[in-house]
Scaffold this motif. Structure first.
Motif, PDB file in Angstrom:
ATOM      1  N   PHE A 184       4.338  14.460   2.638  1.00 19.91           N
ATOM      2  CA  PHE A 184       3.638  14.758   3.888  1.00 19.91           C
ATOM      3  C   PHE A 184       3.988  16.138   4.450  1.00 19.91           C
ATOM      4  O   PHE A 184       3.595  16.458   5.575  1.00 19.91           O
ATOM      5  N   ASP A 185       4.764  16.924   3.706  1.00 20.32           N
ATOM      6  CA  ASP A 185       5.169  18.262   4.147  1.00 20.32           C
ATOM      7  C   ASP A 185       5.908  18.238   5.476  1.00 20.32           C
ATOM      8  O   ASP A 185       5.792  19.159   6.290  1.00 20.32           O
ATOM      9  N   ASP A 186       6.656  17.169   5.703  1.00 15.49           N
ATOM     10  CA  ASP A 186       7.394  17.052   6.963  1.00 15.49           C
ATOM     11  C   ASP A 186       8.588  16.130   6.746  1.00 15.49           C
ATOM     12  O   ASP A 186       8.459  14.911   6.750  1.00 15.49           O
ATOM     13  N   ALA A 187       9.764  16.719   6.546  1.00 19.45           N
ATOM     14  CA  ALA A 187      10.959  15.923   6.286  1.00 19.45           C
ATOM     15  C   ALA A 187      11.369  15.078   7.490  1.00 19.45           C
ATOM     16  O   ALA A 187      12.063  14.075   7.336  1.00 19.45           O
ATOM     17  N   LEU A 188      10.945  15.469   8.696  1.00 26.99           N
ATOM     18  CA  LEU A 188      11.304  14.733   9.911  1.00 26.99           C
ATOM     19  C   LEU A 188      10.163  13.837  10.391  1.00 26.99           C
ATOM     20  O   LEU A 188      10.139  13.431  11.553  1.00 26.99           O
ATOM     21  N   ALA A 189       9.262  13.509   9.508  1.00 31.92           N
ATOM     22  CA  ALA A 189       8.120  12.684   9.901  1.00 31.92           C
ATOM     23  C   ALA A 189       8.560  11.341  10.463  1.00 31.92           C
ATOM     24  O   ALA A 189       7.937  10.808  11.387  1.00 31.92           O
ATOM     25  N   PHE A 190       9.643  10.767   9.928  1.00 28.35           N
ATOM     26  CA  PHE A 190      10.102   9.453  10.420  1.00 28.35           C
ATOM     27  C   PHE A 190      10.522   9.543  11.879  1.00 28.35           C
ATOM     28  O   PHE A 190      10.265   8.616  12.668  1.00 28.35           O
ATOM     29  N   ALA A 191      11.172  10.627  12.271  1.00 26.38           N
ATOM     30  CA  ALA A 191      11.594  10.790  13.662  1.00 26.38           C
ATOM     31  C   ALA A 191      10.391  11.030  14.577  1.00 26.38           C
ATOM     32  O   ALA A 191      10.320  10.489  15.692  1.00 26.38           O
ATOM     33  N   LYS A 192       9.440  11.826  14.121  1.00 28.53           N
ATOM     34  CA  LYS A 192       8.242  12.094  14.925  1.00 28.53           C
ATOM     35  C   LYS A 192       7.393  10.837  15.071  1.00 28.53           C
ATOM     36  O   LYS A 192       6.770  10.610  16.110  1.00 28.53           O
ATOM     37  N   ALA A 193       7.367  10.009  14.032  1.00 27.91           N
ATOM     38  CA  ALA A 193       6.617   8.754  14.120  1.00 27.91           C
ATOM     39  C   ALA A 193       7.264   7.809  15.119  1.00 27.91           C
ATOM     40  O   ALA A 193       6.573   7.108  15.867  1.00 27.91           O
ATOM     41  N   HIS A 194       8.594   7.784  15.145  1.00 30.76           N
ATOM     42  CA  HIS A 194       9.291   6.962  16.136  1.00 30.76           C
ATOM     43  C   HIS A 194       8.903   7.386  17.549  1.00 30.76           C
ATOM     44  O   HIS A 194       8.746   6.540  18.445  1.00 30.76           O
ATOM     45  N   ASP A 195       8.761   8.679  17.762  1.00 33.33           N
ATOM     46  CA  ASP A 195       8.473   9.180  19.105  1.00 33.33           C
ATOM     47  C   ASP A 195       7.084   8.770  19.588  1.00 33.33           C
ATOM     48  O   ASP A 195       6.810   8.799  20.789  1.00 33.33           O
ATOM     49  N   SER A 196       6.218   8.364  18.668  1.00 28.87           N
ATOM     50  CA  SER A 196       4.881   7.923  19.076  1.00 28.87           C
ATOM     51  C   SER A 196       4.888   6.512  19.650  1.00 28.87           C
ATOM     52  O   SER A 196       3.918   6.091  20.270  1.00 28.87           O
ATOM     53  N   PHE A 197       5.990   5.794  19.445  1.00 32.36           N
ATOM     54  CA  PHE A 197       6.126   4.452  20.020  1.00 32.36           C
ATOM     55  C   PHE A 197       6.927   4.572  21.308  1.00 32.36           C
ATOM     56  O   PHE A 197       8.136   4.810  21.289  1.00 32.36           O
ATOM     57  N   ARG A 198       6.268   4.419  22.440  1.00 25.62           N
ATOM     58  CA  ARG A 198       6.955   4.535  23.719  1.00 25.62           C
ATOM     59  C   ARG A 198       6.230   3.739  24.787  1.00 25.62           C
ATOM     60  O   ARG A 198       5.029   3.509  24.708  1.00 25.62           O
ATOM     61  N   MET A 199       6.990   3.317  25.809  1.00 25.14           N
ATOM     62  CA  MET A 199       6.432   2.556  26.928  1.00 25.14           C
ATOM     63  C   MET A 199       6.340   3.406  28.192  1.00 25.14           C
ATOM     64  O   MET A 199       5.867   2.933  29.218  1.00 25.14           O
ATOM     65  N   ARG A 200       6.824   4.619  28.131  1.00 20.64           N
ATOM     66  CA  ARG A 200       6.696   5.556  29.246  1.00 20.64           C
ATOM     67  C   ARG A 200       6.497   6.955  28.699  1.00 20.64           C
ATOM     68  O   ARG A 200       6.842   7.246  27.556  1.00 20.64           O
ATOM     69  N   GLY A 201       5.917   7.811  29.510  1.00 21.23           N
ATOM     70  CA  GLY A 201       5.591   9.158  29.060  1.00 21.23           C
ATOM     71  C   GLY A 201       6.819  10.037  28.895  1.00 21.23           C
ATOM     72  O   GLY A 201       7.928   9.687  29.308  1.00 21.23           O
ATOM     73  N   GLU A 250       0.790  -1.235   0.000  1.00 17.98           N
ATOM     74  CA  GLU A 250       0.000   0.000   0.000  1.00 17.98           C
ATOM     75  C   GLU A 250       0.820   1.282   0.000  1.00 17.98           C
ATOM     76  O   GLU A 250       0.280   2.353  -0.263  1.00 17.98           O
ATOM     77  N   GLY A 251       2.086   1.211   0.343  1.00 19.50           N
ATOM     78  CA  GLY A 251       2.900   2.418   0.439  1.00 19.50           C
ATOM     79  C   GLY A 251       2.791   3.070   1.806  1.00 19.50           C
ATOM     80  O   GLY A 251       2.210   2.517   2.746  1.00 19.50           O
ATOM     81  N   TYR A 252       3.323   4.289   1.916  1.00 22.53           N
ATOM     82  CA  TYR A 252       3.421   4.973   3.201  1.00 22.53           C
ATOM     83  C   TYR A 252       2.138   5.731   3.549  1.00 22.53           C
ATOM     84  O   TYR A 252       1.409   6.195   2.676  1.00 22.53           O
ATOM     85  N   ASN A 253       1.902   5.838   4.871  1.00 22.63           N
ATOM     86  CA  ASN A 253       0.840   6.708   5.380  1.00 22.63           C
ATOM     87  C   ASN A 253       1.353   7.399   6.633  1.00 22.63           C
ATOM     88  O   ASN A 253       2.188   6.856   7.358  1.00 22.63           O
ATOM     89  N   TYR A 254       0.863   8.598   6.870  1.00 19.77           N
ATOM     90  CA  TYR A 254       1.327   9.366   8.029  1.00 19.77           C
ATOM     91  C   TYR A 254       0.334  10.473   8.344  1.00 19.77           C
ATOM     92  O   TYR A 254      -0.168  11.156   7.454  1.00 19.77           O
ATOM     93  N   GLU A 255       0.042  10.598   9.639  1.00 20.88           N
ATOM     94  CA  GLU A 255      -0.717  11.730  10.151  1.00 20.88           C
ATOM     95  C   GLU A 255       0.009  12.265  11.368  1.00 20.88           C
ATOM     96  O   GLU A 255       0.376  11.499  12.255  1.00 20.88           O
ATOM     97  N   SER A 256       0.225  13.545  11.405  1.00 26.83           N
ATOM     98  CA  SER A 256       0.979  14.151  12.501  1.00 26.83           C
ATOM     99  C   SER A 256       0.371  13.767  13.849  1.00 26.83           C
ATOM    100  O   SER A 256      -0.826  13.907  14.070  1.00 26.83           O
ATOM    101  N   GLY A 257       1.230  13.233  14.719  1.00 28.14           N
ATOM    102  CA  GLY A 257       0.808  12.843  16.059  1.00 28.14           C
ATOM    103  C   GLY A 257       0.294  11.433  16.168  1.00 28.14           C
ATOM    104  O   GLY A 257       0.084  10.944  17.286  1.00 28.14           O
ATOM    105  N   SER A 258       0.094  10.742  15.033  1.00 21.34           N
ATOM    106  CA  SER A 258      -0.465   9.387  15.104  1.00 21.34           C
ATOM    107  C   SER A 258       0.503   8.303  14.652  1.00 21.34           C
ATOM    108  O   SER A 258       0.156   7.138  14.611  1.00 21.34           O
ATOM    109  N   GLY A 259       1.706   8.677  14.287  1.00 23.30           N
ATOM    110  CA  GLY A 259       2.698   7.683  13.893  1.00 23.30           C
ATOM    111  C   GLY A 259       2.637   7.357  12.416  1.00 23.30           C
ATOM    112  O   GLY A 259       3.243   8.028  11.592  1.00 23.30           O
ATOM    113  N   GLY A 260       1.877   6.352  12.050  1.00 24.03           N
ATOM    114  CA  GLY A 260       1.865   5.894  10.676  1.00 24.03           C
ATOM    115  C   GLY A 260       3.012   4.936  10.409  1.00 24.03           C
ATOM    116  O   GLY A 260       3.624   4.394  11.331  1.00 24.03           O
ATOM    117  N   THR A 261       3.327   4.751   9.134  1.00 26.69           N
ATOM    118  CA  THR A 261       4.349   3.770   8.763  1.00 26.69           C
ATOM    119  C   THR A 261       5.661   4.419   8.343  1.00 26.69           C
ATOM    120  O   THR A 261       6.590   3.714   7.934  1.00 26.69           O
TER     121      THR A 261
END
Length: 417
Positions: A256-273, A59-70
């Motif tokens: 996605f108008d966000d060159a750092l989307a991959f880094a922001k998506a990584h930040d959505s995966f966490r086990m602590r706040g 399907e390719g990539y998907n991304y929404e700011s704050g929700s992670g995506g692929t």
């Protein structure tokens, strides 16, 4: 086994070891799949990240700011899978598995060659070998057999338990191949632009591909005599070495108008706040993510996860495998078993995942990240050749058993990840 170990390593031995370990892994997968037939057998190789790579291929990539995506998953591996699928008509998972196994077999071949050409200051006496003429020495790499430390390094790579990921629908085998090829190219004195090009491809496979920049910079320092020459060389080589990451960021910015989307998506995966940066840095410096796994008051306490046996629990073992990587790197450098280039690669490969994800994820996946730090297997080879033969045999049996068990648990759906 002893008779086999006295043979000189060649392509047949590499292929035989590849086939034997593959059979061991698939036997474990079959055993685990029988415990949980919630999916097709082949799909049991694509749990967790494998599912995401399957989606990317189809399907390719998907991304929404704050929700992670692929977008946290880099593009080279799914692109290769899509290429195989387009050429063969095979399913997404089968195509990804073929990429993984093809890269692993190629990595075995490159590792064997690399062990023959690498140069260290080690003082360990080597086994007798046939004398080579001066011309032969210049034109061909040294040959070795499995009973040498090089042979046990190769066996360690083949049997290390966490390397079962190299045979799943994950990107580890691809990155291992590119990392090995980069250092092999340095040892063989390939043109600098070719070396940087290999590293550029690696930077499109995983975020830690940027770790290869450090060996490249060190190589340029050795190749260029003046400060001006070094600066000029690095000015064009470093962008090439990071070109895969740069192209991916350009794609993200375009789509996605966000060159750092991959880094922001990584930040959505966490086990602590989230915590203040100062608190995070203090925790990392005190190794809190490591010992916190064994503290019942911490969010990453291992006993909250299945299976209950600590030796089979991935959360329990993550800091241990990470620690093996750290200690073996330090020990190998102190004993002069590792080259300066291997040290320059191993340190960032261990440090980048720990500093960027160790705290947030409570050491989650650190064992998998450490599996591609191939200098660990070189140190293991040196250690194994120095112990009695029965200890070597028992150690290799334990490693093979771990490879089988982790494969079974992964297929059964446990969080072996």
């Amino acid at each position: 086994m002893r008779r086999f170990c006295r043979q000189e390593i060649d392509g047949f031995c590499v292929l035989a070891l590849f086939v034997l370990t593959t059979c061991l892994v698939f036997t474990g997968l079959a055993a685990g799949w029988r415990l949980n037939k919630s999916c097709r057998f082949l799909d049991s190789t694509a749990h967790f990240d494998g599912r995401v790579y399957k989606i990317l291929l189809e399907e390719g990539y998907n991304y929404e700011s704050g929700s992670g995506g692929t977008v946290a998953f880099f593009p080279l591996y799914p692109l290769l899978g899509r290429l195989v699928a387009g050429l063969t008509g095979l399913s997404a998972v089968m195509s990804l598995i073929l990429v993984s196994y093809g890269c692993l077999l190629a990595a075995y071949a490159v590792f064997g060659r690399y062990l023959s050409v690498r140069k260290t200051e080690e003082t360990q006496p080597e086994l007798p070998r046939p004398e080579l003429s001066q011309e032969d020495t210049r034109s061909s790499p040294r040959r070795w057999d499995v009973s040498s430390w090089q042979g046990y390094a190769f066996l360690s790579l083949a049997l290390w338990p966490t390397t079962f990921f190299f045979r799943m629908a994950f990107t580890e085998s691809l990155f291992l191949l590119l990392a090995l090829l980069s250092l092999y190219a340095i040892e063989r004195q390939w043109p600098l632009i070719f070396i940087a090009g290999i590293m550029g491809v690696a930077s499109a496979s995983r975020p830690v591909g940027v770790a290869l920049v450090l060996p490249l910079a060190l190589h340029v320092m050795r190749q260029r005599s003046s400060a001006r020459q070094r600066v000029e060389a690095l000015a064009y080589l470093l962008p090439i070495a990071c070109s895969g990451l740069i192209v991916y960021m350009a794609y993200l910015d375009f789509k996605f108008d966000d060159a750092l989307a991959f880094a922001k998506a990584h930040d959505s995966f966490r086990m602590r706040g989230q915590v203040p940066l100062k608190e995070k840095l203090l925790a990392l410096l005190s190794w809190e993510p490591v010992w916190g796994v064994y503290d019942p008051s911490q969010p990453g306490y291992w006993a909250r996860f299945d299976p209950p046996n600590p030796l089979l629990n991935w959360k329990f073992m993550n800091p241990i495998y990470f620690g093996v990587g750290v200690l073996s790197t330090g020990w190998g450098w102190w004993r002069r078993w590792l080259t300066e280039y291997e040290l320059a690669l191993a340190v960032p490969l261990l440090a980048i995942p720990y500093l960027t994800r160790g705290f947030e994820m409570c050491m989650h996946s650190q064992a998998r990240y450490a599996s591609v730090v191939f200098p660990t297997y070189i140190v293991m080879g040196h250690l194994l050749v120095r112990v009695p033969e029965w200890v070597r045999g028992v150690t290799l049996m334990i490693l093979g058993g771990g490879l089988f068990v982790y494969s079974a648990l992964f297929a059964a759906g446990y969080e072996i990840y």
